[in-house]
Design a protein around this motif. Structure first.
Motif, PDB file in Angstrom:
ATOM      1  N   VAL A  77      -6.007  97.896 -38.517  1.00  0.00           N
ATOM      2  CA  VAL A  77      -5.971  97.495 -39.707  1.00  0.00           C
ATOM      3  C   VAL A  77      -4.690  96.775 -40.122  1.00  0.00           C
ATOM      4  N   PHE A  78      -3.693  97.280 -39.395  1.00  0.00           N
ATOM      5  CA  PHE A  78      -2.220  96.616 -39.406  1.00  0.00           C
ATOM      6  C   PHE A  78      -2.658  95.044 -39.060  1.00  0.00           C
ATOM      7  N   ASN A  79      -3.329  94.843 -37.971  1.00  0.00           N
ATOM      8  CA  ASN A  79      -3.382  93.339 -37.470  1.00  0.00           C
ATOM      9  C   ASN A  79      -4.536  92.768 -38.296  1.00  0.00           C
ATOM     10  N   LEU A  80      -5.348  93.108 -38.966  1.00  0.00           N
ATOM     11  CA  LEU A  80      -6.417  92.784 -39.721  1.00  0.00           C
ATOM     12  C   LEU A  80      -5.490  92.133 -41.244  1.00  0.00           C
ATOM     13  N   ILE A  81      -4.928  93.000 -41.935  1.00  0.00           N
ATOM     14  CA  ILE A  81      -4.006  92.618 -42.978  1.00  0.00           C
ATOM     15  C   ILE A  81      -2.874  91.412 -42.653  1.00  0.00           C
ATOM     16  N   SER A  82      -2.414  91.631 -41.305  1.00  0.00           N
ATOM     17  CA  SER A  82      -1.514  90.586 -40.874  1.00  0.00           C
ATOM     18  C   SER A  82      -1.913  89.291 -40.911  1.00  0.00           C
ATOM     19  N   ALA A  83      -3.302  88.809 -40.808  1.00  0.00           N
ATOM     20  CA  ALA A  83      -3.797  87.599 -40.348  1.00  0.00           C
ATOM     21  C   ALA A  83      -3.923  87.029 -41.759  1.00  0.00           C
ATOM     22  N   VAL A  84      -3.950  87.778 -42.940  1.00  0.00           N
ATOM     23  CA  VAL A  84      -3.971  86.904 -44.496  1.00  0.00           C
ATOM     24  C   VAL A  84      -3.019  85.977 -44.517  1.00  0.00           C
ATOM     25  N   PRO A  85      -1.937  86.110 -44.473  1.00  0.00           N
ATOM     26  CA  PRO A  85      -0.927  85.162 -44.622  1.00  0.00           C
ATOM     27  C   PRO A  85      -1.151  83.670 -44.059  1.00  0.00           C
ATOM     28  N   SER A  86      -1.537  83.783 -42.784  1.00  0.00           N
ATOM     29  CA  SER A  86      -1.749  82.467 -42.017  1.00  0.00           C
ATOM     30  C   SER A  86      -2.978  81.767 -42.480  1.00  0.00           C
ATOM     31  N   LEU A  87      -4.022  82.671 -43.091  1.00  0.00           N
ATOM     32  CA  LEU A  87      -5.292  82.029 -43.717  1.00  0.00           C
ATOM     33  C   LEU A  87      -4.949  81.306 -45.017  1.00  0.00           C
ATOM     34  N   LEU A  88      -3.998  82.131 -45.924  1.00  0.00           N
ATOM     35  CA  LEU A  88      -3.499  81.470 -47.086  1.00  0.00           C
ATOM     36  C   LEU A  88      -2.697  80.091 -46.959  1.00  0.00           C
ATOM     37  N   LEU A  89      -1.808  80.233 -46.033  1.00  0.00           N
ATOM     38  CA  LEU A  89      -0.975  79.242 -45.756  1.00  0.00           C
ATOM     39  C   LEU A  89      -1.787  77.782 -45.243  1.00  0.00           C
ATOM     40  N   ASN A  90      -2.683  78.031 -44.263  1.00  0.00           N
ATOM     41  CA  ASN A  90      -3.445  76.907 -43.874  1.00  0.00           C
ATOM     42  C   ASN A  90      -4.366  76.423 -44.936  1.00  0.00           C
ATOM     43  N   ILE A  91      -4.920  76.963 -45.848  1.00  0.00           N
ATOM     44  CA  ILE A  91      -5.711  76.533 -47.039  1.00  0.00           C
ATOM     45  C   ILE A  91      -4.826  75.572 -47.834  1.00  0.00           C
ATOM     46  N   PHE A  92      -3.339  76.222 -47.938  1.00  0.00           N
ATOM     47  CA  PHE A  92      -2.455  75.390 -48.706  1.00  0.00           C
ATOM     48  C   PHE A  92      -2.079  73.832 -47.987  1.00  0.00           C
ATOM     49  N   LEU A  93      -1.940  74.240 -46.651  1.00  0.00           N
ATOM     50  CA  LEU A  93      -1.570  72.890 -45.940  1.00  0.00           C
ATOM     51  C   LEU A  93      -2.778  71.983 -45.705  1.00  0.00           C
ATOM     52  N   SER A  94      -3.981  72.395 -45.869  1.00  0.00           N
ATOM     53  CA  SER A  94      -5.088  71.400 -46.150  1.00  0.00           C
ATOM     54  C   SER A  94      -5.094  70.700 -47.384  1.00  0.00           C
ATOM     55  N   TYR A  95      -4.943  71.677 -48.386  1.00  0.00           N
ATOM     56  CA  TYR A  95      -4.865  71.048 -50.016  1.00  0.00           C
ATOM     57  C   TYR A  95      -3.853  69.836 -50.190  1.00  0.00           C
ATOM     58  N   ARG A  96      -2.733  70.125 -49.389  1.00  0.00           N
ATOM     59  CA  ARG A  96      -1.703  69.077 -49.753  1.00  0.00           C
ATOM     60  C   ARG A  96      -1.903  67.945 -48.562  1.00  0.00           C
ATOM     61  N   GLY A  97      -2.724  67.937 -47.476  1.00  0.00           N
ATOM     62  CA  GLY A  97      -2.871  66.894 -46.652  1.00  0.00           C
ATOM     63  C   GLY A  97      -4.019  66.231 -47.162  1.00  0.00           C
ATOM     64  N   PHE A  98      -4.842  66.608 -48.074  1.00  0.00           N
ATOM     65  CA  PHE A  98      -6.137  66.015 -48.767  1.00  0.00           C
ATOM     66  C   PHE A  98      -5.330  65.071 -49.995  1.00  0.00           C
ATOM     67  N   ARG A  99      -4.420  66.076 -50.519  1.00  0.00           N
ATOM     68  CA  ARG A  99      -3.916  65.348 -51.823  1.00  0.00           C
ATOM     69  C   ARG A  99      -2.781  64.059 -51.359  1.00  0.00           C
ATOM     70  N   GLY A 100      -2.253  64.471 -50.264  1.00  0.00           N
ATOM     71  CA  GLY A 100      -1.443  63.211 -49.879  1.00  0.00           C
ATOM     72  C   GLY A 100      -2.495  61.985 -49.482  1.00  0.00           C
ATOM     73  N   LEU A 101      -3.750  62.075 -48.726  1.00  0.00           N
ATOM     74  CA  LEU A 101      -4.555  61.119 -48.529  1.00  0.00           C
ATOM     75  C   LEU A 101      -5.024  60.361 -49.921  1.00  0.00           C
ATOM     76  N   ARG A 102      -5.070  61.143 -50.970  1.00  0.00           N
ATOM     77  CA  ARG A 102      -5.482  60.662 -52.294  1.00  0.00           C
ATOM     78  C   ARG A 102      -4.475  59.678 -52.866  1.00  0.00           C
ATOM     79  N   HIS A 103      -3.183  60.056 -52.622  1.00  0.00           N
ATOM     80  CA  HIS A 103      -2.138  59.198 -53.114  1.00  0.00           C
ATOM     81  C   HIS A 103      -1.967  57.944 -52.216  1.00  0.00           C
ATOM     82  N   VAL A 104      -2.221  58.015 -50.990  1.00  0.00           N
ATOM     83  CA  VAL A 104      -2.219  56.779 -50.215  1.00  0.00           C
ATOM     84  C   VAL A 104      -3.196  55.728 -50.546  1.00  0.00           C
ATOM     85  N   HIS A 105      -4.478  56.422 -50.706  1.00  0.00           N
ATOM     86  CA  HIS A 105      -5.699  55.324 -51.082  1.00  0.00           C
ATOM     87  C   HIS A 105      -5.740  55.179 -52.510  1.00  0.00           C
ATOM     88  N   SER A 106      -4.845  55.571 -53.541  1.00  0.00           N
ATOM     89  CA  SER A 106      -5.170  55.548 -54.941  1.00  0.00           C
ATOM     90  C   SER A 106      -4.425  54.124 -55.058  1.00  0.00           C
TER      91      SER A 106
END
Length: 437
Positions: free
Chosen positions: A408-437
């Motif tokens: 259980v400790f290990n399962l909950i410990s994985a949540v921050p990594s998931l949330l951070l990677n979602i944020f990094l993807s969002y920011r990466g695509f947002r940067g692409l939008r600015h580049v191509h705009s």
């Protein structure tokens, strides 16, 4: 009354190229999936053979040695594979230039490996002795771990070549050869099987894969090319950015085995975690598809539209597959545990926890692979404080001597990594939008 005008072009003229491309990729993915399924079935059979044949004490030693070898390999790869994929996506068509990149990466991996060995080797020895291994036997297992690490250092870099070249057939043959040889070695040595012999059969398979891979790479890449200073500078930049994060990730990736080894009252708990972890091999086929097809395709894509389509398709596929696996584990736990043998048939609660953890980690890992392929990794260091805060908050509620509690400790410990990677993807695509705009 009829209106006569220019006839619309036939559908096949508009869609034929798209259909052909889709059919090609479907055949490619299907072919790799079938062969990788066979490879993983062979690997799974090897793992089950080891689980059923070894006592829980011996399997605990095998689990510790195998886990710590994986940690060494990860520490020796901090930022290197990311750099090879990222830079290789631009230079893979030039054999000389690609050869410079490969040799530069191999040199850096060897240097990182020395540091990883110095740090992790004492830990391996301590955990083995802590769980009842005799001093001489522990030293033999440590030596086998180090020998098995050697071919993996090169495999991690050389395997990028067929992936970026989309040489699926070569990838299939190399993986299949290694899986078959390991299973045959295990069957031949079945009556002599212990933790050392089980590790030794994996070593034979690793060296075979290294030999076949190097022979292939030498035919398509100029391995006599000197190391490239610009490549070294770029990869070292990745290493510096990722070193704290990657080192912390290595510890987190093996934290279940580490905590159980330290706090559990017997080696059987380590064996139970290791045995359950074998069931997570169901994600190995998915991981190979990501590594060999989808991530290289994402690395080669340069238009925002294509990147979005690939991202949605890959992430959606991983999520759907993970959901199906969790449902199956919840509905049919006895069928899952049957393959592990009677020694592990009581682990129903633990089964669901480790499968859920594997799903969460596979999803976060897929996001990380896509982000790193495009170097969308700035700020990834936030993974460390976020995970530490989460784990510190969990400590008062966790009994580290119980397998289920640690899972259980290990399962909950994985949540921050998931949330951070979602944020990094969002920011990466947002940067692409600015580049191509």
């Amino acid at each position: 009354m009829s209106f006569i005008g220019p006839s619309p072009p036939p559908l096949d003229e508009n869609f034929a190229p798209l259909v052909r491309r889709a059919a090609y990729h479907a055949r490619l993915i299907g072919s790799l999936a079938i062969v990788q399924t066979i490879v993983q079935v062979l690997g799974f059979l090897s793992g089950i053979l080891v689980i059923r044949s070894l006592s829980q004490q011996e399997y605990a030693y095998f689990t510790i040695a195998n886990t710590m070898q994986g940690t060494m390999n990860l520490l020796a790869d901090i930022g290197v594979s990311i750099g090879v994929v990222s830079i290789g996506g631009r230079v893979w068509q030039d054999p000389y230039r690609f050869g410079q990149l490969i040799n530069t990466a191999l040199g850096l991996r060897k240097r990182l490996a020395v540091m990883a060995i110095l740090v992790i080797t004492p830990v391996v020895y301590f955990l083995l002795v802590r769980n009842g291994a005799a001093v001489g036997y522990a030293l033999v297992l440590v030596l086998l771990v180090l020998i098995g690490l050697l071919p993996q250092l090169s495999i991690g870099v050389l395997s990028v070549v067929p992936r970026l070249r989309s040489d699926v057939g070569r990838i299939q043959r190399i993986d299949f050869s290694g899986a078959v040889v390991r299973l045959l070695c295990l069957l031949a040595l079945l009556y002599l099987l212990n933790a050392g012999v089980a590790i030794g059969t994996a070593i034979v398979a690793f060296f075979l894969q290294w030999f076949l891979l190097r022979h292939y790479v030498a035919g398509v890449v100029d391995l006599t090319a000197p190391q490239n200073a610009e490549d070294r500078h770029a990869i070292v930049g990745f290493i510096r950015k990722l070193a704290p994060n990657a080192a912390f990730y290595c510890v987190q990736g093996q934290i279940t085995v580490f905590l159980i080894s330290i706090f559990a009252h017997s080696a059987s708990s380590v064996a139970e975690v290791g045995a359950l972890g074998r069931l997570a091999m169901i994600f190995a086929v998915l991981g190979n598809l990501l590594t060999n097809i989808f991530v290289p395709a994402f690395a080669r894509a340069h238009t925002a539209r294509k990147l979005r389509l690939l991202y949605i398709g890959i992430v959606g596929g991983v999520g759907a597959f993970g959901l199906v696996v969790v449902c199956l584990a919840a509905l049919f736990p006895d069928q899952f545990l049957f393959v592990l043998g009677s020694k592990y048939s009581h682990l129903r609660e633990e089964l669901l926890l480790i499968v859920a953890s594997a799903v969460l980690n596979a999803f976060a890992g897929a996001l990380w692979s896509l982000n790193s392929a495009k170097a969308w990794i700035a700020g990834s260091w936030l993974y460390i404080p976020a995970t530490l805060v989460t784990q510190i908050a969990l400590i008062p509620f966790t009994d580290f001597s119980r397998v289920s509690s640690v899972l259980v400790f290990n399962l909950i410990s994985a949540v921050p990594s998931l949330l951070l990677n979602i944020f990094l993807s969002y920011r990466g695509f947002r940067g692409l939008r600015h580049v191509h705009s």
